[in-house]
Design an enzyme around this catalytic site. Sequence first.
Site: not given
Ligand SMILES: Cc1ncc(COP(=O)(O)O)c(C=O)c1O
Length: 414
Positions: A199, A227, A258
């Site tokens: 991301s 993402h 998201k």
């Molecule tokens: C690659 C990735 N995995 C997991 C997460 C965590 O997800 P959540 O925001 O639902 O806790 C994020 C959050 O930014 C992320 O960028």
Amino acid sequence: MTSETHAVPGIDYNRAFAQAIDRLHAEGRYRVFIDILRNKGMFPNARCFAGHNGPKPITVWCSNDYLAMGQHPKVIAAMEEALHDVGAGSGGTRNIGGTTHYHIDLETELADLHEKQGALLFTSGYVSNEATLSTLAKILPGCIIFSDELNHASMIAGIRNSGCEKRVFRHNDVEHLEALLAAEDPAVPKLIAFESVYSMDGDIAPIHAICDLADKYNALTYLDEVHAVGMYGPRGGGISERDDAARRLTIIEGTLGKAFGVMGGYIAADKQIIDVIRSYAPGFIFTTSLSPVLVSGALASVRHLKSSSAERDGQQAAAAKLKAMMRDAGLPVMDSTTHIVPLMVGDPVKAKRISDILLAEYGVYVQPINFPTVPRGTERLRFTPGPAHDEAMMTELVEALVEIWDRMELKLAA
Ligand SMILES: Cc1ncc(COP(=O)(O)O)c(C=O)c1O
């Protein structure tokens, strides 16, 4: 508590805390939260309460509500209906009163989305990664986890908490991954953990090539699609759906916070793995389950995006347009094959300053991204245009950026 209360001879707690914060200020990466309210149904318009009297209108350019589903009438109606039907919270852990019919329906919907036998909800994507990876590797004695060097902090936490051995492969480097796999005993359990869309740079993993290696070296695979879910594939099943690779992966992980616009995380896998994680993962077991209101909203969102591509198409068009406009203006937009538009600054203090000017003078909100989210020296502004960002907003943004680049004597490409 006063500073006197902490004054223990020989241990100056307050000094240690103050020094920790001072270090962040000195490096220019002390985090300032921007206080906003989004205007329902009018995303990306919002109100900002930071640094002036009263709310000021702003345009949000850094939201991970990528498709504005958090504002979608179907999602809001589903949440209102659940709230009025069953009340606010779930009232328990999944095992003790907190499994509602909404949870079961959403897990069924997510299993279908990823072509798996089952799915399991967690309170966030972070928790789903931490809980699943730490538990899985503990169940497999001697397991070695092969982890992409740019994996998210939640995966790294899960791997660390599993206590197992790990090997870090260079980002998206299949040859390096193969060299590491080949160096290990074939009889040892192996798990390859990686993301589909990274991301911060907006690049994509070679999923099939990694699955080929997993087949060759008899390894399990764990793909974070946080993402990508909702945004890629004909039904929003992510890059693994787009590339027709979902069935090759052992576990697919995603978020509901998201593109689906609500909150929560999940994994999808075969029934036996779901049963193991459900039964052994502390991060799943010992916590109140998601509110049925959130689950109902997420369910409406997942269902809508399974059959509607309008949001996905709008997002891709907006991202392509903004990248082209930035490139034409000479701004240092990074190469990205996805919806993410990173603009390289390379200095934490300057990144923060640009973001401050954009907000104070132009009503543009974009958060600077600093270490440890990205490596030092690659600090950037990360734009996430969506279907609701129109051309007038983009023109305003690019003109503002060019003016600030000039003012701060930063380099524009000829
Ligand atoms: C690659 C990735 N995995 C997991 C997460 C965590 O997800 P959540 O925001 O639902 O806790 C994020 C959050 O930014 C992320 O960028």
